[in-house]
Write a protein that holds these residues in place. Structure first.
Motif, PDB file in Angstrom:
ATOM      1  N   PRO A 118      41.855  80.178  33.648  1.00 41.47           N
ATOM      2  CA  PRO A 118      41.894  80.896  32.367  1.00 41.47           C
ATOM      3  C   PRO A 118      42.843  80.246  31.367  1.00 41.47           C
ATOM      4  CG  PRO A 118      43.147  82.062  34.034  1.00 41.47           C
ATOM      5  CD  PRO A 118      42.426  80.965  34.749  1.00 41.47           C
ATOM      6  N   VAL A 119      42.734  80.704  30.113  1.00 45.48           N
ATOM      7  CA  VAL A 119      43.505  80.147  29.003  1.00 45.48           C
ATOM      8  C   VAL A 119      44.528  81.169  28.521  1.00 45.48           C
ATOM      9  CG1 VAL A 119      43.349  79.299  26.633  1.00 45.48           C
ATOM     10  CG2 VAL A 119      41.559  78.727  28.273  1.00 45.48           C
ATOM     11  N   ILE A 120      45.713  80.670  28.171  1.00 49.64           N
ATOM     12  CA  ILE A 120      46.731  81.494  27.541  1.00 49.64           C
ATOM     13  C   ILE A 120      47.059  80.866  26.194  1.00 49.64           C
ATOM     14  CG2 ILE A 120      49.111  82.345  27.667  1.00 49.64           C
ATOM     15  CD1 ILE A 120      48.793  82.305  30.722  1.00 49.64           C
ATOM     16  N   GLN A 121      46.983  81.655  25.142  1.00 50.53           N
ATOM     17  CA  GLN A 121      47.283  81.153  23.804  1.00 50.53           C
ATOM     18  C   GLN A 121      48.793  81.092  23.614  1.00 50.53           C
ATOM     19  OE1 GLN A 121      44.717  80.347  21.760  1.00 50.53           O
ATOM     20  NE2 GLN A 121      45.958  79.660  20.032  1.00 50.53           N
ATOM     21  N   PHE A 122      49.282  79.955  23.124  1.00 50.84           N
ATOM     22  CA  PHE A 122      50.706  79.776  22.860  1.00 50.84           C
ATOM     23  C   PHE A 122      50.855  79.302  21.425  1.00 50.84           C
ATOM     24  CE2 PHE A 122      54.626  76.991  23.305  1.00 50.84           C
ATOM     25  CZ  PHE A 122      55.519  78.048  23.325  1.00 50.84           C
ATOM     26  N   ASP A 168      49.619  78.298  18.124  1.00 48.32           N
ATOM     27  CA  ASP A 168      48.293  77.830  17.731  1.00 48.32           C
ATOM     28  C   ASP A 168      47.702  76.862  18.758  1.00 48.32           C
ATOM     29  OD1 ASP A 168      49.998  75.729  17.333  1.00 48.32           O
ATOM     30  OD2 ASP A 168      49.542  75.454  15.213  1.00 48.32           O
ATOM     31  N   LYS A 169      48.272  76.859  19.972  1.00 46.90           N
ATOM     32  CA  LYS A 169      47.785  75.974  21.033  1.00 46.90           C
ATOM     33  C   LYS A 169      47.278  76.786  22.218  1.00 46.90           C
ATOM     34  CE  LYS A 169      51.313  72.586  19.714  1.00 46.90           C
ATOM     35  NZ  LYS A 169      52.503  71.816  20.162  1.00 46.90           N
ATOM     36  N   ARG A 170      46.407  76.166  23.009  1.00 45.39           N
ATOM     37  CA  ARG A 170      45.869  76.840  24.182  1.00 45.39           C
ATOM     38  C   ARG A 170      46.280  76.094  25.444  1.00 45.39           C
ATOM     39  NH1 ARG A 170      39.749  78.864  22.445  1.00 45.39           N
ATOM     40  NH2 ARG A 170      40.464  80.398  20.913  1.00 45.39           N
ATOM     41  N   ALA A 171      46.822  76.842  26.403  1.00 40.76           N
ATOM     42  CA  ALA A 171      47.283  76.261  27.657  1.00 40.76           C
ATOM     43  C   ALA A 171      46.381  76.707  28.795  1.00 40.76           C
ATOM     44  CB  ALA A 171      48.730  76.690  27.937  1.00 40.76           C
ATOM     45  N   MET A 172      46.030  75.769  29.678  1.00 48.65           N
ATOM     46  CA  MET A 172      45.189  76.067  30.826  1.00 48.65           C
ATOM     47  C   MET A 172      46.078  76.528  31.980  1.00 48.65           C
ATOM     48  SD  MET A 172      42.479  75.385  29.240  1.00 48.65           S
ATOM     49  CE  MET A 172      41.326  75.758  30.570  1.00 48.65           C
ATOM     50  N   ALA A 173      45.748  77.679  32.546  1.00 47.43           N
ATOM     51  CA  ALA A 173      46.632  78.321  33.513  1.00 47.43           C
ATOM     52  C   ALA A 173      46.861  77.492  34.775  1.00 47.43           C
ATOM     53  CB  ALA A 173      46.081  79.694  33.888  1.00 47.43           C
ATOM     54  N   ASP A 174      45.849  76.788  35.271  1.00 46.24           N
ATOM     55  CA  ASP A 174      46.017  76.031  36.507  1.00 46.24           C
ATOM     56  C   ASP A 174      47.054  74.926  36.334  1.00 46.24           C
ATOM     57  OD1 ASP A 174      44.119  77.676  37.566  1.00 46.24           O
ATOM     58  OD2 ASP A 174      42.604  76.129  37.900  1.00 46.24           O
ATOM     59  N   LYS A 175      46.947  74.179  35.250  1.00 46.52           N
ATOM     60  CA  LYS A 175      47.909  73.113  34.973  1.00 46.52           C
ATOM     61  C   LYS A 175      49.276  73.708  34.671  1.00 46.52           C
ATOM     62  CE  LYS A 175      48.679  69.112  31.940  1.00 46.52           C
ATOM     63  NZ  LYS A 175      48.127  68.319  30.812  1.00 46.52           N
TER      64      LYS A 175
END
Length: 223
Positions: free
Chosen positions: A128-132, A134-141
């Motif tokens: 899943p994705v978490i918005q940080f 104006d950027k989007r971070a991928m939860a696994d990484k």
């Protein structure tokens, strides 16, 4: 689908919305979807949003965006459309154990940013994705990076050191071990300057949390 649409989909149009009802729909400037209850888009609409360019917003979306805390705070929207305002610890929790989809999360690095409007709804928990901001971070990484940075943090490196490794002070490097530091730096090359790295540093415990941990056992990994 955006996270705020989870809320909107659970809402009924109130009686006051009837005066905006139209026979021909307009496109919502936020969601990019048709709405028969358009209101003028008086708020700034980001270019990255699906409906950017439209002059209207769906009545429900406009009502949601009227909640200032949504932009100024970090939050989690669950599958019921409920909002929980959280801090770093709350974001750490969903990275480790994501809620049942659909859900969305926003980590607010700066209350002046409008990134909350871009937070996606996770319809699956497959990375899943978490918005940080104006950027989007991928939860696994993010999970992998955070686990390593947390160890470094508890070893004496500050958040500033971890954001800019070139500025790391000599004392924590010597305490950690020059060889171990060199290995860490080599590993970090592939991850630095990514949204996941920035969010991982933001998620590290606050000084208040660190004080709460004193005298107790600090577990490794995301807590």
């Amino acid at each position: 689908m955006l996270a705020i649409e989870i809320i909107a989909d659970k809402m009924e149009y109130p009686e006051e919305a009837e005066k905006y009802r139209r026979l021909t729909p307009e496109m919502c400037a936020v969601t990019g979807k048709e709405t028969y209850y358009p209101v003028e888009a008086t708020k700034r609409i980001l270019p990255g949003l699906p409906g950017h360019g439209s002059l209207y917003m769906d009545f429900r979306i406009a009502a949601i965006l009227g909640q200032g805390a949504l932009r100024k705070s970090s939050w989690i929207i669950d599958s019921r459309g409920h909002i929980t305002y959280v801090k770093g610890k709350g974001i750490r929790g969903i990275v480790k154990d994501p809620p049942a989809p659909p859900w969305g999360a926003y980590a607010a690095p700066d209350m002046r940013r409008l990134g909350a409007l871009q937070a996606p709804a996770n319809t699956t928990n497959n990375n899943p994705v978490i918005q940080f901001g104006d950027k989007r971070a991928m939860a696994d990484k993010l999970r992998v990076i955070y686990t390593v940075l947390e160890e470094m943090y508890f070893s004496g490196f500050s958040k500033g050191n971890l954001l800019d490794l070139e500025q790391a002070h000599t004392k924590p490097v010597l305490n950690y071990g020059v060889g171990a530091w060199s290995s860490f730096r080599e590993w970090a090359k592939q991850h630095q300057d990514t949204p996941e790295w920035e969010l991982a540093v933001w998620m590290l415990p606050t000084q208040e949390e660190m004080q709460e941990m004193e005298g107790g056992c600090v577990n490794g990994g995301i807590v």
